[in-house]
Every structure is written in C-alpha cells, then in structure tokens.
Design a protein around this motif. Structure first.
Motif: not given
Length: 807
Positions: A199-204, A232-235, A258-261, A389-393
C-alpha cells in the motif's frame, strides 16, 4: 470504475497479460465490462523539442518550426498553434503517423512551405474534451519545465502520456463499493493472485503553528460520523506534474490544478471523497456541518445557483452555506490561482442525505456515488493526512500541526462465525478446514478456529461482510466457482399449466390482437397530473419518496394515460392511424402509508385515425365510438358471462366525452367504461380524435362465466320478424336490446337493430327504431302463431318498460 493496470502494478507484481487478469477478475470478483488501451491504433507519435519558430512568409497566423525528434536532421513542421515557442517539449505526429479517429498524417506543403508532420493537442491524439486538461482552442500540448527536463526527443509520446496503459472497466455491484478505490481493488486482486499488496506510504512534515489556532470545526454525529480538517499555508496553485495528471486522465478525471488534482487522487486511491476550501475566502475561521435552511441558496462549482432543502447537508462557515456536503463544492470558496492557504476536509456523511441531495439537485458526482455506497471508515483521516503531505510536496505548502476533528467514529470490527459443515452444506462441497483457512489468509482476514468453526474479524475495508452467508460467498468465489460441483435438482415432477387468470389474460390479448390492436407496454410510474386520470377505483396514487425523474413520481391509477402518451408519441412522428392495447396493473392506496397499495389487473385500449385503408373501391373508414364499442362487445362476448352485459351512458367521467361515454356493467358489477377521449384532454395530449376503453380484469376474473361448449346446429329453419317501435330519444338502444333479450325467451337467437330514424312524421322528442328478430327452435319447426306470440310479448315488455309504441 476504470482501473489502470500500470497503477495496479505499483501495488502488486502482476506479470499476467491484461486480458488474463481481466478474465480472473470477472470469474472471481466483479464483471469486467471492457479492456482497452487509450492509444488504440495510434503510432509514430513522439516527443520533440522546438528548436526554432519563424513566421510563415505567406500567412499571418501560421509559423514554421524546426523540431528535434531524435533524428539526424531537424524536422520542419508548419503549424497554426498559438502557443508554440522555442525550447518547448511538445508532441509530434510524424509523417506516416496515425492519430485519433485513425486519421493519417502525411507530409505536404502549407501555403508553399514544406510540413513533415503535425504538432498535436491532446484532443487530437484521442483525449476526450471531458478529461483533457486544456481546451483545444488553447493550442498544442506543451510539457512544463519540470516534466520536460526528464524527456528525450524521439521518445514515444504515447508511453510518456500513459496511453499505452491497459485500462479495465469494472461493473461494480452495490455490495462491493470497496472496489471504487485502487486500494480496495489492490486487496481484491491480491486475494485472486495469492499476493500481498504494497500500500502507498507518505511522510507528513508539519510546522509549529497549530491547526486549532487557525480554524475550528463542528459536526453532529447523525450528519457526519467522521469529520476532520487540516490546514496548509503558503501553497502555489499550478498545474500538477505529469505523473499525477496521467493517473487522473487514465481513470477518466480531468486534471484542474495541483490542489484539486490531489483531492481527486485521494478519491481514486482510498475511495475517500475530499474537498479543499480557500481558507481566506471563508466568511469565518470555522466550518460546521448542518442541515440546510429550506430554500437556502448555494452557487456550486458548475456555476449553477441552486436551492437547497431542509433534507440536504451543507458545509457552512458563519451563517453562509458553502457547499452541498459530499456532493459538490461551492464557487465562493473555490481554490483558484490566487489561493495561498487551503483547508482540506475529510469526512463520512449520512448516506441517505447524500442520496437525496444527489437526486434532488441532479448532481450525481464521483463523491456522492461513493458516500451513498459507503467508504472505509479507517481511511478517512489517513487520506486527509496523505493529501496534506502531497500538497506540501507538489504545491510548496506548509502543513499546520494536527487535525481539527469534530467527529471520529471508532470502528468496532465485527466478528462473524461460520462452520466448515455449514459451508459445505450450502455449497455442496467437501472443502476442508485448511482450504477455508487458505481463503481467509489470501483475503488477509484475521480469524480463530475452534471445533471447525471460524470466527473471522472483518476489517473496515470490507464493510459488505456482516453475516455468515457473506463469508461463504468469499469462500466460494476464491475457491473457484468452476470447482463447485454441479447437481441436478431432485423432487416430484408436476405437469405445468396456466391458471384460470392466466388463461383469461392470454385469451384477452389474442382477441384484441385479432381485432387489429397492437400491444403496448408502459411505465407504471407517471406524473402527479396524470396519475389519477381515468380512475375506475376510489383511492389515490402512491407517491415515491425518491423518484428517478419528474416524469416518474407516482403510480398510475389507469392504463389509458400511458396509452395516450403512446398515441401522442406516434402522432409526433406522423403516425396518425394507431390502435393499441395494454394489459397491466394499476395501483390504488387508501392513504395509509403502513399498508401496501392495491395492485389491480386492468386491460385498456385506444384507437385513433382510420381503421381501414383507402382503396379504389371505397374510402378509408375512420374510427368512431361504435368501432371501439364493437371491439369491447366482442371481447366481453368471448368471456361468456352468466349475467347480462349492459352499456349505460355516463356524462360525468372526467377526461371522457360526456355524450359519447358508457359505463360497462355485468349484472350489477361495474367492470369498466368505453367512449371518446374528451376533446380538451386530447388537445392537452396533442392528439386527434381518440376512442378508448378500460376494463377491470380483476373484477372480470371474479365474475361467474358459462363454460364454452358446442351446441348442435338446428335442423329446423329459422323464423325472422321485424319490429318497428317509437320510443323516447333518451332511451339507449342497448337498454332496448337488453329488454328484448330478456322477454324473447330461449328461442330468440339473434337481435339486430338495423335502422334508427328521426325526422319527418316522428315527434321531435321521439325516435323510430327497427329491430330484426330471429327465432330458432332446435327441436321442431316454429309455427307462425308461436312466433307471433313471442313478438307480442316482446312488444308488451317494451311498452311497459319504455312506453314504446309499435309502428
């Protein structure tokens, strides 16, 4: 749902060809309705780098480009794309290539300049407008700088864009909503292939600022069993990287930003719908879940101003409703290129309310489809964290610390038990305990075994399993349906035959078809305006709580309304000669919603236009009241009632012509009516003069009937007499005919009314009727005196009942 095999390979080491994988899924899990590669027959489409762009000497909108396509020499292409520029990485359809719709690209000259291919927009290589990230009018597809850095001129563009992927289209049944996610599909395919999914993993990574200092959230448990938000700020809102866009459009979703996706990516991965708000567009530093106020206005993301009802769930901030929860977001807090701070929402909403909103607003979204059928309660906040985590990335955002959680439903894993003996009894097998254990191991279900009884702990990802039968189904499909033994059913055989009701219904159909009518089959649901028209029975139609459409809200009380719709449909298509019948049920309720409505068998028919064709010898004959009445009379004669049939004029039936309508009685039982459709009703349906009937078959079935039997034809001659009488114009001919039949005795064989006269020598309020009478005695020749006595008796009865005078 569309399933990307390439994406599935991220979870599992799948070496099978896609066709074999499809076959295994269809045999074990759900039907695979389609398997295809998006590239189809396209070929010779490559990545190219734009080396130079110069204006076309003979055109004010075309340019000449030199392209590096990985060959020894640059390729020259003339294009009218408005967005082409030097240094770009683009899609090139070379000379001899095949693009979308099997269109072949050939080299040639455009206004005198050589062009050796075509620069392509995504729509030109098979992308539907619904999933292409950019409109066709914007020009060719150009890779962004980050993606372009990883591309090589001459590389296969179809592979780069993911069009070489194998895509499965699965037909998911309502009980397997877990397969509306790639995670759920991976678990299922893993069980089929006896593999363990990765399963997918992530780092927050979070910043020091607390989410609770930025925003608050509330939600009643009856509306949202789970509800939480992250900030999430400063995107930086921009296009998503190619890998993310590729996954979305392969699965049938259009990339937006990117956000909606990212929210759509989580929906596909976890089956968890999500939403992103523009934090700075919120009316207050809080979001809360509530019921909508009646007629509350919300402008949704599709630009439509919608009116909510008190049954809808909305997400609000301050006093303003922002969106329909779990269905579609609102325009006022939409994420745009100017957005810098966002709020991510993860929730599980009440399925019944979501279903109501989706139907009421006609908004059946990917999100509502999943909320209606269920989502994995243990993945809601995992998906929320993964999205942050993806938004940050991908958007360079900073995730504040912690979630703000308004509701957190704790999943209590049910334990379902089933014995080996019960499994074998149901399936007719001899499966061992070890084989059953292997099935649960492949499903990664925890279990305990005591005395051949399996106690299985059902994980949250399989919320469809609640009883022992569900476990048996899992065992059967993974053990293999092909491995289950086949046995013939045993039992006493009995000859089959039609019931009396079935014989009568079938005979009615044959009779009407023999009389020139064609069968129609209509919906039993109709509009409230039509539901109670032509009703034979007291009561009211049944209103559906969740109608499929505005035209299918209530049950019908009559078949005639549906037949008139059919007549209107034919007339709109220039078919004006129509003769139809329908046999079916009508539904009548006494208003008590705790009781099922009555279901009553009816038979109805309509005729309009001509009943005979025009020939050289005679004109076409138009249908009239007597045409329809004759059809009904023949049908009723076939039934062979013990009691007499009577047609009684009725001037009070709504939607029927007051001067050309008759109720039909058998004895004292009302069984239906026949007549002309009221001209105002016909005008409303936009049809010509139409005649119809409706019969209560349930009442007809219950009436006493004479069993048909052969009667020997008399060897003795028949005797005929004509009788002319003068009666009031208000006396129906049918009543006169019935009175003659009752007074004529058993030797009266036939009655024919062959003339009706009004006019000169007849009083204005009277009419003259001429009746032909035929008498037959099967045992002897009838004498004149005997015949005359019967005629005199008939005349006396007519004088007594109607004041008739013999002319």
């Amino acid at each position: 749902m569309k399933v990307s095999v390439n994406w599935l390979r991220d979870y599992l080491p799948i070496e099978l060809p896609a066709a074999q994988l499809s076959e295994k899924i269809s045999r074990t899990a759900v039907e695979v309705e389609g398997l295809y590669q998006p590239k189809g027959n396209m070929k010779k489409i490559v990545i190219a780098k734009v080396l130079s762009v110069v204006p076309h000497p003979d055109s004010d909108h075309m340019v000449i480009t030199q392209l590096d396509a990985g060959e020894d020499e640059p390729i020259q292409v003339v294009t009218g794309a408005p967005n082409v520029a030097e240094g770009q990485m683009v899609v090139l359809a070379k000379h001899g290539s095949v693009i979308g719709d099997n269109k072949k690209i050939r080299k040639g000259k455009l206004r005198g300049e050589q062009s050796n291919g075509m620069l392509a927009a995504l729509q030109e290589i098979g992308f539907d407008d619904k999933i292409a990230p950019k409109d066709f009018e914007d020009g060719i597809w150009v890779f962004n700088d980050v993606d372009a850095a990883n591309l090589t001129p001459g590389e296969d563009a179809l592979k780069v864009l993911g069009l070489d992927d194998d895509v499965l289209e699965t037909g998911i049944t309502p009980n397997r909503a877990d397969l509306f996610s790639m995670n759920g599909t991976a678990w299922e395919v893993a069980a089929i292939l006896s593999e363990e999914p990765t399963l997918p993993t992530f780092e927050l990574n979070e910043v020091d600022e607390k989410t609770s200092d930025v925003i608050s959230a509330t939600a009643p448990a009856e509306l949202a069993s789970k509800y939480g938000v992250r900030v999430v700020k400063n995107v930086t809102v921009k296009d998503s990287p190619l890998w993310l866009q590729r996954r979305l459009w392969t699965m049938g979703i259009r990339p937006i930003s990117n956000i909606v996706d990212i929210t759509n990516y989580m929906l596909l991965m976890y089956g968890q719908p999500m939403h992103a708000f523009d934090l700075n567009a919120l009316p207050a530093a809080e979001v809360h879940v509530r019921r909508a106020a009646d007629k509350e206005q919300i402008k949704t993301l599709d630009g439509v101003e919608r009116e909510a009802s008190a049954e809808d769930i909305v997400i609000a901030s301050g006093d303003e409703a922002l969106m329909f929860a779990g269905v579609m977001g609102g325009e006022s807090t939409e994420v745009t290129e100017q957005t810098t701070d966002i709020v991510l929402e993860g929730a599980i909403f009440d399925p019944k309310s979501i279903r109501h909103t989706a139907r009421d607003q006609n908004l059946h979204s990917e999100a509502s489809m999943r909320f209606e059928r269920g989502v994995n309660v243990e993945d809601t906040f995992t998906a929320l964290d993964h999205a942050a985590a993806l938004v940050a990335e991908l958007a360079g955002g900073q995730v504040t610390t912690g979630r703000v959680v308004a509701q957190d439903f704790a999943y209590d894993a049910p334990v379902v038990s089933v014995s080996v003996d019960h499994v074998n009894h149901v399936l007719g097998t001899t499966i061992t305990s070890a084989e059953i254990a292997t099935v649960f191991d492949r499903l990664f279900f925890d279990y305990e075994v005591n005395d051949n009884v399996f106690s299985v702990t059902v994980p949250a990802r399989r919320w469809d399993i609640t009883i022992a039968a569900d476990l048996i189904e899992e065992i059967a499909r993974l053990y293999g349906y092909d491995n289950l033994p086949t046995t013939l059913p045993t039992g006493d055989t009995t000859p089959g035959k039609l019931t009396a009701q079935q014989r009568l219904v079938r005979a009615s159909r044959h009779a009407l078809e023999g009389l020139g009518l064609n069968q129609a089959i209509s919906y039993v649901l109709t509009t409230p305006e039509k539901a109670n028209r032509f009703a034979l029975h007291d009561g009211q139609p049944v209103q559906l709580d969740y109608p499929m459409s505005q035209d299918r809200q209530q049950t019908r009380s009559s078949l005639l309304t549906s037949l008139l719709d059919d007549v209107a449909y034919n007339k709109a298509r220039k078919q004006t000669d129509v003769a139809l019948y329908e046999q079916g049920r009508v539904f009548v309720s006494d208003g008590d919603l705790t009781k099922r409505p009555q279901e009553i068998e009816h038979l109805a028919g309509v005729i309009t236009g001509n009943v005979t064709e025009r020939t050289w010898a005679e004109k076409a004959q138009a249908a009239d009241f007597f045409t329809m009445k004759g059809i009904v009379e023949q049908l009723l004669t076939n039934y062979g009632f013990v009691d007499d049939v009577a047609f009684v004029a009725n001037t009070t039936r709504e939607d029927m012509h007051p001067g050309r309508t008759a109720d039909i009685y058998v004895g004292n039982t009302l069984i239906g009516f026949v007549g002309q459709i009221h001209p105002l009703t016909a005008k409303e349906y936009r049809i010509n003069e139409t005649f119809g009937f409706e019969l209560d078959l349930s009442a007809i079935i219950a009436l006493d009937k004479v069993e048909g039997r052969y009667e020997t034809i008399s060897r003795y001659p028949a005797v005929s007499r004509d009788l002319a009488i003068l009666v009031s114009r208000n006396v129906p001919a049918a009543q006169i005919e019935l009175a003659i039949k009752q007074a004529g005795g058993k030797n009266l064989h036939d009655i024919v009314i062959f003339d009706v006269y009004t006019g000169e020598n007849v009083p204005s309020d009277m009419k003259s009727i001429a009746v032909g009478l035929t008498f037959v005695n099967a045992e002897q020749t009838m004498l004149d005196d005997e015949t005359n006595q019967k005629v005199d008796h008939i005349a006396g009865a007519l004088a007594e009942q109607f004041g008739a005078e013999i002319r």
